[in-house]
Design a protein around this motif. Sequence first.
Motif, short mmCIF file in Angstrom:
data_model
loop_
_atom_site.label_atom_id
_atom_site.label_comp_id
_atom_site.label_asym_id
_atom_site.label_seq_id
_atom_site.Cartn_x
_atom_site.Cartn_y
_atom_site.Cartn_z
N THR A 170 13.15 -4.62 7.62
CA THR A 170 13.78 -3.30 7.50
C THR A 170 15.21 -3.28 8.01
OG1 THR A 170 11.61 -2.24 7.74
CG2 THR A 170 13.54 -0.85 8.07
N SER A 171 15.40 -3.69 9.26
CA SER A 171 16.76 -3.62 9.83
C SER A 171 17.71 -4.56 9.09
CB SER A 171 16.71 -3.98 11.33
OG SER A 171 15.91 -3.06 12.03
N TYR A 172 17.23 -5.80 8.79
CA TYR A 172 18.07 -6.74 8.06
C TYR A 172 17.92 -6.62 6.55
CZ TYR A 172 19.38 -9.29 12.30
OH TYR A 172 19.90 -9.64 13.52
N ARG A 173 16.99 -5.74 6.10
CA ARG A 173 16.78 -5.49 4.69
C ARG A 173 16.50 -6.78 3.89
NH1 ARG A 173 18.04 -0.73 5.73
NH2 ARG A 173 19.58 0.77 5.34
N PHE A 174 15.69 -7.65 4.46
CA PHE A 174 15.28 -8.84 3.73
C PHE A 174 14.47 -8.41 2.51
CE2 PHE A 174 12.50 -12.60 3.03
CZ PHE A 174 13.50 -13.53 2.78
N PRO A 175 14.82 -8.92 1.32
CA PRO A 175 14.29 -8.32 0.08
C PRO A 175 12.83 -8.63 -0.24
CG PRO A 175 15.67 -10.21 -0.45
CD PRO A 175 15.79 -9.99 1.03
N SER A 176 12.19 -9.58 0.43
CA SER A 176 10.86 -9.98 -0.02
C SER A 176 9.91 -10.25 1.14
CB SER A 176 10.95 -11.24 -0.89
OG SER A 176 9.67 -11.72 -1.22
N PHE A 177 8.88 -9.41 1.25
CA PHE A 177 7.83 -9.70 2.23
C PHE A 177 6.94 -10.85 1.74
CE2 PHE A 177 6.03 -6.43 -0.56
CZ PHE A 177 4.77 -6.93 -0.85
N ALA A 222 15.21 -13.83 -2.62
CA ALA A 222 15.40 -14.33 -1.26
C ALA A 222 16.52 -15.37 -1.20
CB ALA A 222 14.09 -14.92 -0.74
N TRP A 223 16.61 -16.20 -2.25
CA TRP A 223 17.66 -17.23 -2.28
C TRP A 223 19.04 -16.61 -2.33
CZ3 TRP A 223 17.72 -22.36 -1.53
CH2 TRP A 223 18.85 -23.07 -1.94
N GLN A 224 19.18 -15.48 -3.01
CA GLN A 224 20.46 -14.80 -3.15
C GLN A 224 20.77 -13.86 -1.98
OE1 GLN A 224 20.26 -12.87 -6.96
NE2 GLN A 224 19.90 -14.79 -8.06
N TYR A 225 19.84 -13.75 -1.04
CA TYR A 225 20.06 -12.88 0.11
C TYR A 225 21.27 -13.36 0.91
CZ TYR A 225 19.14 -10.50 4.55
OH TYR A 225 19.24 -9.75 5.70
N GLU A 226 22.14 -12.44 1.28
CA GLU A 226 23.42 -12.81 1.90
C GLU A 226 23.34 -12.99 3.41
OE1 GLU A 226 26.13 -9.79 0.77
OE2 GLU A 226 26.21 -10.40 -1.35
N GLY A 227 22.18 -12.74 3.99
CA GLY A 227 22.09 -12.80 5.45
C GLY A 227 21.70 -14.13 6.04
N TRP A 228 21.52 -15.16 5.19
CA TRP A 228 21.08 -16.44 5.71
C TRP A 228 22.09 -17.07 6.67
CZ3 TRP A 228 16.21 -17.37 5.46
CH2 TRP A 228 15.45 -16.95 4.37
N ASN A 229 23.35 -16.73 6.51
CA ASN A 229 24.38 -17.29 7.39
C ASN A 229 24.44 -16.60 8.74
OD1 ASN A 229 25.24 -19.18 5.46
ND2 ASN A 229 26.60 -17.68 4.48
N GLN A 263 15.38 -14.82 13.91
CA GLN A 263 14.25 -13.90 13.85
C GLN A 263 13.33 -14.22 12.67
OE1 GLN A 263 14.84 -9.69 15.08
NE2 GLN A 263 17.01 -10.18 15.06
N PHE A 264 13.88 -14.70 11.57
CA PHE A 264 13.04 -15.11 10.44
C PHE A 264 12.14 -16.28 10.84
CE2 PHE A 264 12.02 -17.47 6.63
CZ PHE A 264 11.71 -16.47 5.71
N LEU A 265 12.73 -17.28 11.50
CA LEU A 265 11.94 -18.43 11.94
C LEU A 265 10.91 -18.01 12.99
CD1 LEU A 265 14.70 -21.19 12.20
CD2 LEU A 265 12.92 -20.98 10.45
N LEU A 266 11.32 -17.11 13.88
CA LEU A 266 10.40 -16.62 14.91
C LEU A 266 9.23 -15.88 14.27
CD1 LEU A 266 9.94 -16.41 17.95
CD2 LEU A 266 11.23 -14.26 17.94
N SER A 267 9.52 -15.10 13.23
CA SER A 267 8.47 -14.39 12.52
C SER A 267 7.48 -15.36 11.90
CB SER A 267 9.07 -13.49 11.43
OG SER A 267 8.07 -12.88 10.65
N CYS A 268 7.98 -16.48 11.42
CA CYS A 268 7.12 -17.47 10.76
C CYS A 268 6.15 -18.13 11.75
CB CYS A 268 7.97 -18.53 10.08
SG CYS A 268 8.88 -17.93 8.63
#
Length: 346
Positions: free
Chosen positions: A48-55, A227-234, A241-246
């Motif tokens: 939500t906060s980072y608006r990652f496009p795919s759960f 997800a590949w086109q998501y601009e927040g990977w950098n 937080q993505f890795l922590l979530s995993c």
Amino acid sequence: MIAYLSRMRSSASEMGGAETTQFLKLSSAVFYGLSSFLITVVNKTVLTSYRFPSFLVLSLGQLTASIVVLFVAKRLQLVKFPDFSRDIPKRIFPLPLIYLGNMMFGLGGTQALSLPMFAALRRFSILLTMLLELLVLGIRPTLAVKVSVFAMVGGALMAALDDLSFNLQGYMYVMITNTLTAANGVYMKKKLDTADMGKYGLMYYNSLFMILPAFVGTWLAGDIDRAWQYEGWNDPFFATQFLLSCVMGFILSYSVILCTQHNSALTTTIVGCLKNISVTYIGMFIGGDYLFSWLNALGINISVAGSLLYTYVTFRKKPNSSGSGGDSAPSDKKLLLPAAGRIDNV
């Protein structure tokens, strides 16, 4: 996590007797509380906060992390579960399907709903479990358990009536998750031949058998491209937080076992209940998607009160009279105990 265990053991080794025991009790309870809180907040922040496009992609990451972490942990002898054999798929089916659906729809509900409403609606799983246990296992809950469950569900319904951020898709996701959670808990009790697998074995093989179908489904839905086109990977904060979530799924499961081992199931459940209360109220300020209304807030508070009552009546100690016969009614402690991995839903 390994660093935490090393610090805990080294600190414990410097103490003696009772001090060591108290340290392990406290540290394991704090570790579980933090892990349980973080997995909810981190998932919400990523989606939500980072608006990652795919759960769906996030659930794929969690499946991958579970396989890798558990494989390495088994090699390092941190956890134990049976090696693969040809009869394992037959023994655990359809648990992998339930596991995958629970994970995906749970993350979908986390993305679509505010944390207070998500926590309130997740308590429907206890009502569904109560009904399924009655129908499938013949377990009849006591009046106290019924009152506490209906308070949780009634409060959630009241909150839903005035949910200003109502999201039908999110509600559907959560109710599907509740159904799968209840089915998983009852199925685990009915299918006894998975008992020797252990929690880690089930998590590992559920993830292993579902990783390929999950990848194909995510690819067909077009979420891998999004997800590949998501601009927040950098962004290093998002990536962390993505890795922590995993990896938090494994960490949470490990913390539950540690807390229960050094304390008790009662302590673990109380810590989980306190965590959910914290998530309910702190979640009003996380994600920015909670809209306050008096009726909604009242319903959420009634649901929280019901969860506290449920915790009490489920684990309260009943006096054992010496003259009681074998036909005495079962205590609340033996009824409707949250299944392993489901404590956080209270």
